[in-house]
Design a protein around this motif. Structure first.
Motif, PDB file in Angstrom:
ATOM      1  N   GLU A  60      -4.663  -3.913   3.948  1.00 50.58           N
ATOM      2  CA  GLU A  60      -4.356  -4.520   3.110  1.00 50.58           C
ATOM      3  C   GLU A  60      -4.401  -3.117   1.878  1.00 50.58           C
ATOM      4  OE1 GLU A  60      -8.345  -6.712   3.159  1.00 50.58           O
ATOM      5  OE2 GLU A  60      -7.352  -8.093   4.448  1.00 50.58           O
ATOM      6  N   GLN A  61      -5.264  -1.542   2.509  1.00 52.91           N
ATOM      7  CA  GLN A  61      -4.992  -1.344   1.573  1.00 52.91           C
ATOM      8  C   GLN A  61      -3.575  -0.776   0.762  1.00 52.91           C
ATOM      9  OE1 GLN A  61      -7.483   2.277   2.827  1.00 52.91           O
ATOM     10  NE2 GLN A  61      -7.281   3.248   0.370  1.00 52.91           N
ATOM     11  N   LEU A  62      -3.085  -0.590   2.284  1.00 50.99           N
ATOM     12  CA  LEU A  62      -1.437  -0.252   1.986  1.00 50.99           C
ATOM     13  C   LEU A  62      -0.955  -1.128   1.580  1.00 50.99           C
ATOM     14  CD1 LEU A  62      -1.087   1.412   5.631  1.00 50.99           C
ATOM     15  CD2 LEU A  62      -1.518   3.055   3.816  1.00 50.99           C
ATOM     16  N   GLN A  63      -0.938  -2.839   1.455  1.00 52.71           N
ATOM     17  CA  GLN A  63      -0.187  -3.328   0.524  1.00 52.71           C
ATOM     18  C   GLN A  63      -1.084  -2.920  -0.736  1.00 52.71           C
ATOM     19  OE1 GLN A  63      -1.927  -7.209   3.332  1.00 52.71           O
ATOM     20  NE2 GLN A  63       0.223  -6.509   4.360  1.00 52.71           N
ATOM     21  N   ALA A  64      -1.861  -3.450  -0.859  1.00 54.04           N
ATOM     22  CA  ALA A  64      -2.744  -3.047  -2.677  1.00 54.04           C
ATOM     23  C   ALA A  64      -1.780  -1.634  -3.206  1.00 54.04           C
ATOM     24  CB  ALA A  64      -4.211  -3.245  -2.402  1.00 54.04           C
ATOM     25  N   GLU A  65      -1.473  -1.129  -2.090  1.00 51.30           N
ATOM     26  CA  GLU A  65      -0.940   0.293  -2.848  1.00 51.30           C
ATOM     27  C   GLU A  65       0.759   0.494  -3.128  1.00 51.30           C
ATOM     28  OE1 GLU A  65      -1.707   3.532  -0.378  1.00 51.30           O
ATOM     29  OE2 GLU A  65      -4.311   4.188  -1.072  1.00 51.30           O
ATOM     30  N   ASP A 121       0.750  -2.159  -6.179  1.00 53.94           N
ATOM     31  CA  ASP A 121       0.104  -0.833  -8.243  1.00 53.94           C
ATOM     32  C   ASP A 121       1.687  -0.208  -8.097  1.00 53.94           C
ATOM     33  OD1 ASP A 121      -1.987  -2.266  -7.960  1.00 53.94           O
ATOM     34  OD2 ASP A 121      -2.993  -0.520  -6.582  1.00 53.94           O
ATOM     35  N   ALA A 178      -8.155  -3.900   7.424  1.00 56.14           N
ATOM     36  CA  ALA A 178      -8.354  -2.832   6.361  1.00 56.14           C
ATOM     37  C   ALA A 178      -7.635  -2.069   5.773  1.00 56.14           C
ATOM     38  CB  ALA A 178      -9.930  -2.377   6.189  1.00 56.14           C
ATOM     39  N   GLN A 179      -7.201  -1.249   6.739  1.00 56.85           N
ATOM     40  CA  GLN A 179      -6.259  -0.588   6.132  1.00 56.85           C
ATOM     41  C   GLN A 179      -4.969  -0.806   5.597  1.00 56.85           C
ATOM     42  OE1 GLN A 179      -6.171   2.107   9.121  1.00 56.85           O
ATOM     43  NE2 GLN A 179      -7.642   3.650   9.296  1.00 56.85           N
TER      44      GLN A 179
END
Length: 291
Positions: free
Chosen positions: A21-26, A29, A18-19
């Motif tokens: 995936e969050q970093l990849q999304a940031e 962005d 989950a972490q």
């Protein structure tokens, strides 16, 4: 026991995934933001943003850097020209206090020089984005002027800090500086032209010029030239002529003659203007007592 450890490991793996995936999304962005910024700019600025984002390489990169250097040099020349025209030189330091998608709060510290006046100001600049519009506001304004006599500015500075009107501050500061330059230039001119009569006890930058005839010791005319600033930013020069005559000499002249000097000077100011009125008084003082 093994089943429990396996469940704990699975949970940790899920948290890590989950972490990630969050970093990849940031990262995505940030990349999108860089593309948007580059897209919104045109010309050399678009090239510069492409260079910063790593989209320029080799000879193209050198070309971008060369253009940027030329533009920076042109901007520096424009800044020097603006400083000469406005008479105000500024330096600033910015500190970001809060930053989000919809709000940016910065603390600005600005120092500057206008003629002989050194000033500093601090304030908060808030930029809030609402309905695709950006609204900027100023708060917590504090202004300090490094001057030997702050009396002309005390009420005005208080008003500026309440209204947070920076343009009014700069405009009034420039006007005040210009009026002080006029006074200094006039004082210096008459001291050089009539050195035996005109004295500047506190220098050409002060508010006082004295007139006395060498053959009339103790008899002095004092010209007081102040520059007043009201709370609303209005700048008004004021002149008055004062007399300093020994008590023995006062007995030789009617009181109306001595007391009327100030009124006569005000009449000359209205008719002739400052410089001509001052010179008329100097010429009168220069006359020999025997003539």
């Amino acid at each position: 026991m093994m089943e429990k450890m396996s469940e704990e490991n699975i949970e940790e793996v899920r948290v890590l995934e989950a972490q990630i995936e969050q970093l990849q999304a940031e990262v995505e962005d940030l990349q999108d933001n860089h593309k948007d910024i580059s897209f919104n700019f045109r010309g050399h600025m678009q090239d510069a943003m492409s260079y910063i984002c790593g989209q320029k390489h080799g000879a193209e990169k050198e070309k971008v850097l060369s253009r940027l250097k030329e533009e920076v040099e042109e901007m520096e020349e424009d800044l020097k020209l603006q400083t000469r025209m406005n008479g105000i030189s500024l330096k600033s330091c910015t500190k970001t206090l809060k930053k989000s998608e919809k709000k940016l709060v910065q603390q600005l510290c600005v120092s500057g020089v206008c003629s002989d006046l050194v000033f500093q100001m601090e304030f908060l600049l808030s930029a809030v984005k609402k309905d695709e519009q950006l609204k900027k506001t100023i708060s917590d304004l504090n202004v300090v002027i490094d001057a030997s006599d702050l009396q002309p500015f005390s009420s005005f500075l208080s008003g500026v800090e309440d209204s947070r009107d920076l343009m009014l501050f700069f405009r009034t500061l420039r006007t005040f500086s210009d009026r002080c330059k006029d006074r200094r230039r006039t004082f210096q001119h008459f001291q050089e032209k009539y050195p035996s009569v005109v004295s500047l006890p506190a220098g050409s930058g002060s508010e006082v010029m004295t007139l006395n005839h060498p053959e009339l010791p103790g008899c002095v005319l004092i010209l007081h030239w102040s520059v007043e600033v009201c709370r609303e930013g209005g700048v008004t020069p004021r002149m008055e002529l004062l007399t300093k005559i020994p008590e023995k000499a006062l007995k030789l002249f009617p009181s109306q003659v001595v007391g009327g000097a100030a009124e006569a000077f005000q009449s000359l100011l209205r008719v002739l203007g400052p410089e001509a009125a001052i010179e008329a008084v100097i010429m009168a003082v220069s006359l020999s007592p025997d003539t």
